[in-house]
Design an enzyme around this catalytic site. Structure first.
Site, PDB file in Angstrom:
ATOM      1  N   ASP A  78       0.835  -1.191   0.000  1.00 51.91           N
ATOM      2  CA  ASP A  78       0.000   0.000   0.000  1.00 51.91           C
ATOM      3  C   ASP A  78       0.879   1.254   0.000  1.00 51.91           C
ATOM      4  OD1 ASP A  78      -2.331   1.821   0.878  1.00 51.91           O
ATOM      5  OD2 ASP A  78      -3.266  -0.158   0.906  1.00 51.91           O
ATOM      6  N   HIS A 112      -3.440   6.077   3.496  1.00 52.72           N
ATOM      7  CA  HIS A 112      -4.209   4.918   3.028  1.00 52.72           C
ATOM      8  C   HIS A 112      -3.746   3.630   3.694  1.00 52.72           C
ATOM      9  CE1 HIS A 112      -5.770   2.017   0.014  1.00 52.72           C
ATOM     10  NE2 HIS A 112      -6.643   2.960  -0.306  1.00 52.72           N
ATOM     11  N   ASN A 212     -13.581   0.625  -7.257  1.00 53.47           N
ATOM     12  CA  ASN A 212     -14.626   1.605  -6.946  1.00 53.47           C
ATOM     13  C   ASN A 212     -15.274   2.229  -8.183  1.00 53.47           C
ATOM     14  OD1 ASN A 212     -13.847   1.241  -4.219  1.00 53.47           O
ATOM     15  ND2 ASN A 212     -12.252   2.794  -4.462  1.00 53.47           N
ATOM     16  N   SER A 276     -11.014  -0.517  -0.799  1.00 47.42           N
ATOM     17  CA  SER A 276      -9.728  -0.597  -0.093  1.00 47.42           C
ATOM     18  C   SER A 276      -9.908  -0.978   1.362  1.00 47.42           C
ATOM     19  CB  SER A 276      -9.031   0.764  -0.118  1.00 47.42           C
ATOM     20  OG  SER A 276      -8.304   0.962  -1.295  1.00 47.42           O
TER      21      SER A 276
END
Length: 405
Positions: A78, A112, A212, A276
């Site tokens: 990530d 994130h 998404n 996520s």
């Protein structure tokens, strides 16, 4: 970012900056909590004491007597993970940085990866209700991006697909038991595909966000669409699929991904949304299973998670097998076969094939009959030969059968 460029995209949407009253923090603890230095520092956020809806749905206290993920390593590929956040301190291993070589993965300029890691392994803290689903798990950070979402568009650097593949291999080679991939490629890259196969062959559970872009036609997301990867869509607090969450055969199940509370770099929390943040709930469940049932293979862990999902509130490919249920995954027994519309092809099925069993039985019966007939025919032939030899001799010697009494 153009969708034609095969670079990983963080599958999170804009975060809500929280201004809830701060939880008191000891002055001695505050100094080391600053976020790592970044070109564009993140705005500071406040700690949140309130109980998040995800924790009401998945009560970690109910799972804690059974498993906490202790002894299990979850790689978070990530934007990095802030290891000095008070709820992650002591849980984050030295990782690697493929975006800025030389780092250990603890620099998070997007927030994130820290949020994803906190859903998995955030520790309980006094005055804070939020903590991770598998707080005993260790986080192995692999930094591949510093993207942020600004006005609905991704902004910031990210690695190439080849380096993303290298990140997966690095995590596997550094003893990850589970790999969380809250990252999406909208192109099928052979190096990433090969890295996924490498992980599957080495008994690693792979969990990936389903993307998404439902409103953009549900482009095929990788690595979620690869065999051997658990693809995860998002639901809201009402249990209904989030409007942004992609639908398709690559969705194996869904988990919370809307208005999810997570840790932010530094000391606070923020509410976020995106597939996520659904993926790490599944990765945490895999960590619980890998501790509680260490004899299970990665394939069996994945099948068990799918088989114990709760029924979905709606039809179609948006929910896969249903809604993640960590408690059922840990406690229920059984073969753990997939209950959804899609099986994960690369996850080997340990059940015998019924049709093959029937064919084997028929062949065995046929062989038995053939042997039996052969034995009877052979015996008869021998008897005939013996009679042909013996009876003429008996006649010459005037033998007669004994008369009945």
């Amino acid at each position: 970012m153009s969708r034609s460029i095969a670079r990983p995209v963080l599958a999170g949407l804009a975060a809500s900056i929280l201004t809830a009253p701060a939880v008191p923090i000891n002055a001695a603890d505050a100094a080391p909590r600053t976020a790592p230095t970044c070109a564009t520092p993140l705005a500071p956020v406040q700690p949140v004491a309130a109980l998040p809806w995800t924790q009401q749905r998945y009560d970690p206290a109910r799972l804690a007597p059974l498993a906490t993920g202790a002894g299990v390593t979850v790689a978070v590929v990530d934007s990095g993970v802030d290891r000095v956040h008070p709820q992650l301190a002591g849980q984050v291993l030295a990782g690697t940085d493929l975006l800025d070589p030389g780092g250990d993965g603890s620099r998070d300029c997007a927030g994130h990866g820290t949020g994803v890691a906190s859903i998995i392994a955030a520790q309980p803290r006094p005055g804070v209700a939020f903590h991770g689903l598998a707080p005993g798990a260790r986080i192995l950070p692999v930094r591949v991006s510093e993207q942020q979402v600004v006005q609905g568009r991704e902004s910031g650097r990210t690695v190439s697909a080849a380096d993303f593949a290298r990140a997966i291999r690095w995590a596997v080679d550094h003893d990850a038991d589970v790999v969380n991939l809250s990252v999406v490629l909208y192109a099928d890259d052979p190096t990433v595909h090969a890295a996924v196969a490498y992980a599957v062959e080495r008994d690693v559970v792979l969990v990936a966000a389903a993307g998404n872009l439902h409103d953009s036609g549900d482009p095929r997301p990788f690595p979620a669409a690869y065999d051997g990867v658990l693809g995860v869509g998002a639901i809201g607090a009402d249990g209904v699929r989030a409007g942004f969450s992609q639908t398709g055969p690559y969705v194996d199940l869904v988990a919370p991904g809307s208005e999810v509370l997570t840790a932010a770099p530094g000391q606070g929390h923020q509410r976020v949304e995106g597939t996520s943040y659904a993926a790490p709930f599944v990765a945490a469940t895999a960590a619980l299973l890998r501790q509680y049932r260490p004899e299970l293979t990665a394939a069996q862990v994945a099948r068990r998670i799918i088989a114990t999902a709760d029924p979905a509130p709606g039809p179609g490919h948006g929910y896969g097998a249903g809604v993640l249920n960590p408690y059922r995954a840990v406690t229920e027994t059984g073969p753990g076969q997939p209950a959804g519309p899609r099986t994960v092809a690369a996850l080997a099925d340990d059940r015998a094939d019924a049709a093959q069993l029937a064919r084997d039985a028929r062949r065995a019966a046929a062989r038995h009959r053939a042997l039996l007939v052969g034995a009877v025919v052979g015996t008869t032939a021998v008897a005939v030969v013996l009679l042909a030899l013996v009876l003429p001799r008996g006649a010459r010697r005037r033998w007669r059968p004994a008369d009945p009494v």
